[in-house]
Every structure is written in structure tokens, then in C-alpha cells.
Design a protein around this motif. Structure first.
Motif, short mmCIF file in Angstrom:
data_model
loop_
_atom_site.label_atom_id
_atom_site.label_comp_id
_atom_site.label_asym_id
_atom_site.label_seq_id
_atom_site.Cartn_x
_atom_site.Cartn_y
_atom_site.Cartn_z
N SER A 345 18.37 13.21 47.40
CA SER A 345 17.74 14.53 47.26
C SER A 345 18.76 15.46 46.60
O SER A 345 19.88 15.04 46.26
N ASP A 350 17.50 18.99 52.44
CA ASP A 350 16.24 18.33 52.08
C ASP A 350 16.17 16.89 52.56
O ASP A 350 15.20 16.18 52.25
N LYS A 354 10.12 14.06 52.28
CA LYS A 354 9.64 13.11 51.26
C LYS A 354 9.35 13.79 49.92
O LYS A 354 9.68 13.28 48.86
N ASN A 355 8.74 14.99 49.98
CA ASN A 355 8.38 15.64 48.71
C ASN A 355 9.58 16.21 47.97
O ASN A 355 9.46 16.67 46.85
N GLU A 356 10.76 16.19 48.61
CA GLU A 356 11.97 16.69 47.94
C GLU A 356 12.84 15.55 47.42
O GLU A 356 13.90 15.78 46.85
N SER A 368 11.40 14.62 38.38
CA SER A 368 11.64 15.57 39.49
C SER A 368 12.90 16.38 39.22
O SER A 368 12.97 17.57 39.54
#
Ligand code: SF4
Ligand code: SF4
Length: 435
Positions: A345, A350, A354-356, A368
Motif C-alpha cells: 500500500s 492503509d 483492500k481498496n487501498e 492505482s
């Protein structure tokens, strides 16, 4: 302190009544007259709005206007290098303390206790980042956790791997530790790799033991003091030793902490306001206490004592070198975080979100990462702030805790940052006027 502004020029009246101005783009500091002060418009610390003022063509205003438009050829911008040169590794996600404000899920685990990283997965990750780095660039590894000294063997294996596989590479090792496990053996290991050591300590025993309790109720401070003594007995073998205190509404006694820290001959002290704290009174008391710490440091030892405090050192360095900072940190650019499950990450805060996640193992998700590549002062919309080139857009984790979003500013964070910058300017002017 009282603040005034004209475009990118900030005026500061210190508590002692000294008047100074700071050119926010050129990073210049100068004493100013009462007339020039009168030509500036009052502003609040909380605001980054540029005050509107009708130009009256008075002499002080014309002088200010001319200075504001000047371009200082010596001032330069520190463009961040987008090679990943700074890696933080959670070598474990467990802890022997139970700190009140723990950033790692309250118990060092981030909600996923991992006693030991799988070193066979971590070493290829390190090799992956080393392979991508031009040979002339140095590499920096920070060991974090949980408490990293619960798994010192990982530190040893990683340092050994790098010395065997990249013997020519300049590598700095950092460890951020609660300081309770600085045994002779661990100190020997850290000395061997010439580590930079940051020890978390929130004040004298009556405070630190409450903030950073052990699980069996014994004093964590006593263990830290023993560890510090071991380190300081071999001080020349380490790159840097810093004591770092974190403060929130449960402990806002920075001055007491500073007095306690001062007995240890470390290289620097750092005072942080807890990222997860949003209490306005605590934030304001933090600023007040920091000004008391600065006053005491300056009285005791002038510029060198003041510069032992990390924030003052950073601002003095930027002003002396006239180097503009566009990035508070290198998150997602030059810096990445690897957790104990080898997930990648951009920030220690973070971990396990998961979304980071921006990668796993030796796979990086470039798409990303693209979201992080602009300078933070642009991403965080800081271009009207007079302090932007000393702050660099602020900490995204602090912003997120205040506003809910990484790139929407936390107003308390901005207020504290601007206060500290203005305070540093007052002392900077005092030091440079005396020299
Ligand atoms: S984050 Fe820093 S640069 Fe941005 S507005 Fe706040 S104080 Fe200014
Ligand atoms: S966003 Fe804040 S906590 Fe995260 S890496 Fe940057 S400075 Fe550190």
C-alpha cells in the motif's frame, strides 16, 4: 502571534512584537516596518484564502507588490523522485504493548495478527524494488510493526540478503520501535547495520506508562530507559537516534515530555499530534505547548537546541537552502509500505484496507499508483496556502481522519501546521538576525 497577508507574502507579529514577512514562493524571511505591516491584511490560521485588498498605491504597498512579484533564482523546488527508494516493512503484526492510540488496529495487528513475515516472500519483493532502482540511488528500509523487535531475525536476514545481493548499494536502515526490547543482542544487531532508530516515548513514566502500557502492568518506561542507555553507550555506531512522542487529549503535556527527553543525549526529538485525534481543544493545546517547548529549547541552547526538534530542523533546512517542498511525504511515489502478508500500500495507515492496496508480492498496480503521481500540494488543493512550500500538502492519513478523504484537507491539521511554520519563521528570523 498575529498573522497578516498580501498574496504570497505572510506577515507575522511575534508575541514579543517583532514584525517579519515571509515570501511563500521564494522562501525568504525579512524584518519589516510598521508601515509595511499596516499594508498587510489580517488573516486567521484556519484560512488559506488570499484576502482581497484594494491597492492604494501607497509606498509600502508598492514595495510589497514588487517583492511579491520577484522571482528568486536561488529558490528551487525539490521534485520528488518517483523511483521507490523508501520501503517500510511490517516484519511482524503483533505487539508487546497496548498503546491507547495505537495506529495499528489498537493492538499492533491491523486486525490481522501475523507473528512473523514469510521471509521467503519478502526477499523477492526487496529484490524487485532494488532491480528497478538506478544504481546511483540509495535505498531506505524502515522496519515497523507491530513491534519489529519481536522478530529481529527478519531484520538480520534482510540486511544480510541485501549485503550479499546488492553489495554496492547505499542502504539506510531505520527502525521505529517502542524501545522496550532493546536488549544487548538487539542493540548489537542495530549497531551492525548502523540503523537510524526512532523510539516511541510519550513522556515521563507517570504519563508514558499510562499511554503505552505493558500487558502485565509493569512499567514500559523503565524498559525504554534501559534500552536508551544501551543505545547511547554506543551512540557513534548508529546513524541517528530520535525520541518520538505522540499526543492527544489524554496526554497533551509536551513540555513535561520535552523536559524528560532532555536527559537523554539523543540526536533529535519529534512531537506528533495523534493522527486519529480530532479534539479541537487538544489540537490548540498542542500548539500552545509546542511554543513552550520551543521557548525552553531556545533559551537553553539557542538554535542548535531548537533544531534538535525535528519540525524546526526541517523548516530551518528548507529556509536555509531555499528548497520548496511539494510533497509532505513520498506516499505512492518514492515510498511504499509492505505489510506482514506482503500486500503493498502507499501508507502505513492503509495496511489491510483492500481498496487501498496497490500491489501484492512483486506485482504493482500501476493504474492505482497513477492517482498519487501529482505533487501533493496539487492533489490536496493547497495552492492558495501561504505555507504550502514548507508543508508540502500535508499528511493524507491525517486528512482522511479529519475529513473522510485523503485529498480533502483536515482543517485542524492545517491550523497546527501553519502555526508551527509561523513559529519556526519567528525563531528563524531571530537566529539569522543574531548571526
Ligand atoms: S495541507 Fe499544508 S499546504 Fe495544504 S493547506 Fe494545509 S497547511 Fe497548507
Ligand atoms: S500519508 Fe501521512 S502517514 Fe501516510 S506515509 Fe504519508 S506522512 Fe506517513
Amino acid at each position: 502571534m498575529e498573522l497578516r497577508r498580501f498574496k504570497d507574502i505572510l506577515g507575522v507579529k511575534s508575541n514579543e512584537g517583532t514584525l517579519l514577512a515571509f515570501h511563500g514562493r521564494n522562501l525568504e524571511v525579512a524584518e519589516i516596518s510598521n508601515d509595511a505591516w499596516a499594508a498587510l491584511s489580517p488573516i486567521e490560521l484556519t484560512s488559506s484564502q488570499i484576502p482581497r485588498r484594494t491597492l492604494d498605491n501607497s509606498e509600502p504597498q508598492i514595495t510589497l507588490q514588487n517583492w511579491e512579484e520577484e522571482i528568486n533564482p536561488n529558490a528551487r523546488t525539490n521534485k520528488i523522485d518517483t523511483h521507490v527508494r523508501f520501503l517500510t516493512l511490517n516484519v511482524t503484526q503483533i505487539c508487546n504493548l497496548h498503546c491507547n492510540y495505537c495506529a495499528a488496529g489498537g493492538d499492533g495487528t491491523f486486525g490481522d495478527a501475523v507473528a512473523k513475515i514469510s521471509i521467503e516472500k519478502t526477499l523477492p519483493q526487496i529484490q524487485f524494488f532494488l532491480n528497478r532502482l538506478p544504481s546511483q540511488l540509495g535505498f531506505n528500509i524502515s522496519f515497523l510493526g507491530g513491534e519489529p523487535l519481536l522478530y529481529p531475525e527478519a531484520i538480520e536476514l534482510i540486511a544480510k540478503y541485501i549485503s550479499e545481493h546488492a553489495p554496492q548499494r547505499r542502504v539506510n536502515y531505520n527502525i521505529i520501535t517502542n524501545g522496550t526490547l532493546l536488549t544487548e543482542k538487539n542493540v548489537e544487531l542495530l549497531a551492525r547495520i548502523g540503523a537510524t532508530i526512532t523510539i516511541s516515548l510519550d513522556g515521563p513514566p507517570e504519563i508514558n506508562d499510562q499511554m503505552r502500557p505493558t500487558k502485565n502492568g509493569s512499567s514500559s518506561t523503565a524498559l525504554v530507559v534501559q534500552g536508551l542507555e544501551r543505545l547511547l553507550a554506543r551512540k557513534s555506531e548508529f546513524s541517528h537516534i530520535m525520541i518520538h512522542g505522540v499526543f492527544d487529549h489524554n496526554n497533551i503535556a509536551l513540555l513535561k515530555a520535552y523536559e524528560f527527553y532532555s536527559q537523554f543525549n539523543v540526536d533529535s526529538y519529534d512531537f506528533s499530534f495523534s493522527i486519529s485525534e480530532n479534539d479541537l481543544n487538544a489540537s490548540q493545546e498542542f500548539m500552545r505547548q509546542l511554543s513552550l517547548v520551543a521557548a525552553q529549547a531556545f533559551e537553553k541552547g539557542g538554535e542548535s537546541a531548537l533544531r534538535k526538534i525535528r519540525a524546526f530542523e526541517q523548516h530551518f533546512q528548507s529556509l536555509d537552502s531555499q528548497t520548496r517542498t511539494e510533497n509532505y511525504c513520498g506516499a505512492g511515489k518514492s515510498f511504499l509500505m509492505i505489510d506482514a502478508r506482503n500486500q503493498i500500500s502507499t501508507c502505513p495507515w492503509d495496511v489491510n484496507l483492500k481498496n487501498e492496496q496497490v500491489g501484492q508480492g512483486i506485482e504493482l498496480n500501476q493504474k492505482s499508483l497513477e492517482a498519487y503521481q501529482k505533487p501533493l500540494i496539487d492533489l490536496n488543493n493547497c495552492n492558495n496556502c501561504w505555507a504550502r512550500f514548507l508543508c508540502g500538502g500535508g499528511c493524507m492519513a491525517a486528512h482522511k481522519h479529519g475529513s473522510g478523504y485523503k485529498n480533502i484537507k483536515n482543517t485542524q491539521f492545517c491550523e497546527r501546521t501553519r502555526y508551527l511554520v509561523a513559529l519556526a519563521l519567528v525563531y528563524y528570523q531571530k537566529c539569522r538576525a543574531a548571526s
